[in-house]
Design a protein around this motif. Structure first.
Motif, mmCIF file in Angstrom:
data_model
loop_
_atom_site.group_PDB
_atom_site.id
_atom_site.type_symbol
_atom_site.label_atom_id
_atom_site.label_comp_id
_atom_site.label_asym_id
_atom_site.label_seq_id
_atom_site.Cartn_x
_atom_site.Cartn_y
_atom_site.Cartn_z
ATOM 1 N N ALA A 197 -2.248 -4.717 20.373
ATOM 2 C CA ALA A 197 -1.765 -4.522 19.007
ATOM 3 C C ALA A 197 -2.819 -3.838 18.139
ATOM 4 C CB ALA A 197 -1.372 -5.860 18.396
ATOM 5 N N LEU A 198 -3.785 -3.186 18.751
ATOM 6 C CA LEU A 198 -4.867 -2.535 18.005
ATOM 7 C C LEU A 198 -4.361 -1.474 17.021
ATOM 8 C CD1 LEU A 198 -7.944 -2.297 17.613
ATOM 9 C CD2 LEU A 198 -7.921 -0.564 19.403
ATOM 10 N N PRO A 199 -3.399 -0.602 17.383
ATOM 11 C CA PRO A 199 -2.934 0.372 16.391
ATOM 12 C C PRO A 199 -2.303 -0.275 15.163
ATOM 13 C CG PRO A 199 -2.251 1.023 18.585
ATOM 14 C CD PRO A 199 -2.822 -0.339 18.705
ATOM 15 N N GLU A 200 -1.559 -1.350 15.361
ATOM 16 C CA GLU A 200 -0.949 -2.041 14.228
ATOM 17 C C GLU A 200 -2.007 -2.706 13.354
ATOM 18 O OE1 GLU A 200 0.195 -2.173 17.319
ATOM 19 O OE2 GLU A 200 2.254 -1.451 17.157
ATOM 20 N N ILE A 201 -3.038 -3.264 13.980
ATOM 21 C CA ILE A 201 -4.118 -3.899 13.232
ATOM 22 C C ILE A 201 -4.907 -2.860 12.442
ATOM 23 C CG2 ILE A 201 -6.285 -5.177 13.492
ATOM 24 C CD1 ILE A 201 -4.960 -6.579 15.919
ATOM 25 N N VAL A 202 -5.145 -1.703 13.055
ATOM 26 C CA VAL A 202 -5.863 -0.624 12.361
ATOM 27 C C VAL A 202 -5.051 -0.136 11.156
ATOM 28 C CG1 VAL A 202 -6.617 1.777 12.612
ATOM 29 C CG2 VAL A 202 -7.227 0.104 14.330
ATOM 30 N N LEU A 203 -3.744 0.025 11.335
ATOM 31 C CA LEU A 203 -2.899 0.484 10.222
ATOM 32 C C LEU A 203 -2.854 -0.546 9.109
ATOM 33 C CD1 LEU A 203 -0.983 2.651 9.108
ATOM 34 C CD2 LEU A 203 0.873 1.418 10.202
ATOM 35 N N LEU A 204 -2.732 -1.818 9.450
ATOM 36 C CA LEU A 204 -2.694 -2.864 8.431
ATOM 37 C C LEU A 204 -4.004 -2.932 7.656
ATOM 38 C CD1 LEU A 204 -1.119 -5.214 7.175
ATOM 39 C CD2 LEU A 204 -2.125 -6.675 8.928
ATOM 40 N N ALA A 205 -5.126 -2.896 8.364
ATOM 41 C CA ALA A 205 -6.431 -2.945 7.691
ATOM 42 C C ALA A 205 -6.664 -1.687 6.857
ATOM 43 C CB ALA A 205 -7.540 -3.104 8.725
ATOM 44 N N GLY A 206 -6.266 -0.525 7.392
ATOM 45 C CA GLY A 206 -6.432 0.719 6.644
ATOM 46 C C GLY A 206 -5.572 0.770 5.392
ATOM 47 N N THR A 207 -4.374 0.239 5.467
ATOM 48 C CA THR A 207 -3.494 0.227 4.297
ATOM 49 C C THR A 207 -4.014 -0.730 3.240
ATOM 50 O OG1 THR A 207 -1.632 0.744 5.734
ATOM 51 C CG2 THR A 207 -1.119 -0.070 3.548
ATOM 52 N N CYS A 208 -4.523 -1.866 3.656
ATOM 53 C CA CYS A 208 -5.113 -2.799 2.688
ATOM 54 C C CYS A 208 -6.354 -2.193 2.030
ATOM 55 C CB CYS A 208 -5.455 -4.113 3.370
ATOM 56 S SG CYS A 208 -4.009 -5.063 3.860
ATOM 57 N N ALA A 209 -7.171 -1.502 2.814
ATOM 58 C CA ALA A 209 -8.345 -0.824 2.249
ATOM 59 C C ALA A 209 -7.923 0.291 1.304
ATOM 60 C CB ALA A 209 -9.215 -0.268 3.373
ATOM 61 N N LEU A 210 -6.847 1.005 1.646
ATOM 62 C CA LEU A 210 -6.333 2.067 0.785
ATOM 63 C C LEU A 210 -5.882 1.508 -0.556
ATOM 64 C CD1 LEU A 210 -4.447 5.126 1.717
ATOM 65 C CD2 LEU A 210 -3.254 3.626 0.158
ATOM 66 N N MET A 211 -5.234 0.349 -0.533
ATOM 67 C CA MET A 211 -4.804 -0.260 -1.796
ATOM 68 C C MET A 211 -5.994 -0.660 -2.650
ATOM 69 S SD MET A 211 -1.383 -2.485 -0.965
ATOM 70 C CE MET A 211 -2.179 -3.633 0.127
ATOM 71 N N LEU A 212 -7.047 -1.156 -2.030
ATOM 72 C CA LEU A 212 -8.241 -1.536 -2.787
ATOM 73 C C LEU A 212 -8.969 -0.319 -3.351
ATOM 74 C CD1 LEU A 212 -9.661 -4.397 -0.552
ATOM 75 C CD2 LEU A 212 -8.544 -4.607 -2.771
ATOM 76 N N VAL A 213 -9.037 0.752 -2.574
ATOM 77 C CA VAL A 213 -9.676 1.980 -3.052
ATOM 78 C C VAL A 213 -8.858 2.593 -4.186
ATOM 79 C CG1 VAL A 213 -10.216 4.355 -2.372
ATOM 80 C CG2 VAL A 213 -10.945 2.465 -0.946
#
Length: 165
Positions: free
Chosen positions: A8-24
């Protein structure tokens, strides 16, 4: 060894990246939002790389199976999540589609003032729903992916609330 997190690494990367995008996006000011758009493209690239890592990581054990040309089918989360060639191809196609959609719709969204962090994060969460559906091995997982996709699309339709139409 538990491979649930690895497949599930691609899903985890997308979830973490989207959360980081919201914070940025909280710290980015102005109407242009280039940083949000570029970061979304980088998240999509990171997801594509992680999908290829999982795909080619599952090829390493193929000689042990006695099938030199096959790609292993990996199951996780009590056989509710599958990582096979078809799911990886569908994920890569979804990344390309979302990336092209971001490229072609950027000017349209800028003209209407809709290129905000909410739009991009909802788009990436909808992509997460598509990714979950493409790797679903049971109806429950398929339903969860469909609900994630549909809720994000409902919210994206409501983003243009100032439109008279």
């Amino acid at each position: 060894m538990n491979l649930d997190f690895l497949i599930a690494l691609p899903e985890i990367v997308l979830l973490a990246g989207t959360c980081a995008l919201m914070l940025v996006d909280l710290r980015v000011g102005g109407e242009d939002r280039r940083v949000t758009w570029i970061m979304a493209q980088c998240v999509l690239l990171a997801c594509a790389v992680s999908t290829l890592v999982v795909l080619f990581g599952s090829v390493t054990g193929r000689e042990a199976l006695g099938e030199p040309g096959s790609i292993a089918v990996l199951y996780g989360y009590n056989r509710m999540f599958v990582a096979d060639l078809m799911s990886h191809v569908l994920k890569l196609a979804a990344y390309g589609t979302v990336s092209l959609m971001l490229v072609y719709s950027r000017q349209y969204l800028l003209d209407r003032g809709l290129l905000r962090g909410e739009f991009v994060s909802l788009l990436l969460f909808a992509l997460l729903g598509v990714m979950i559906m493409s790797s679903a091995s049971s109806f429950l997982t398929l339903y969860l992916g469909l609900e994630l996709l549909s809720l994000c699309l409902y919210a994206m339709v409501a983003l243009n609330r100032d439109s008279a139409a």
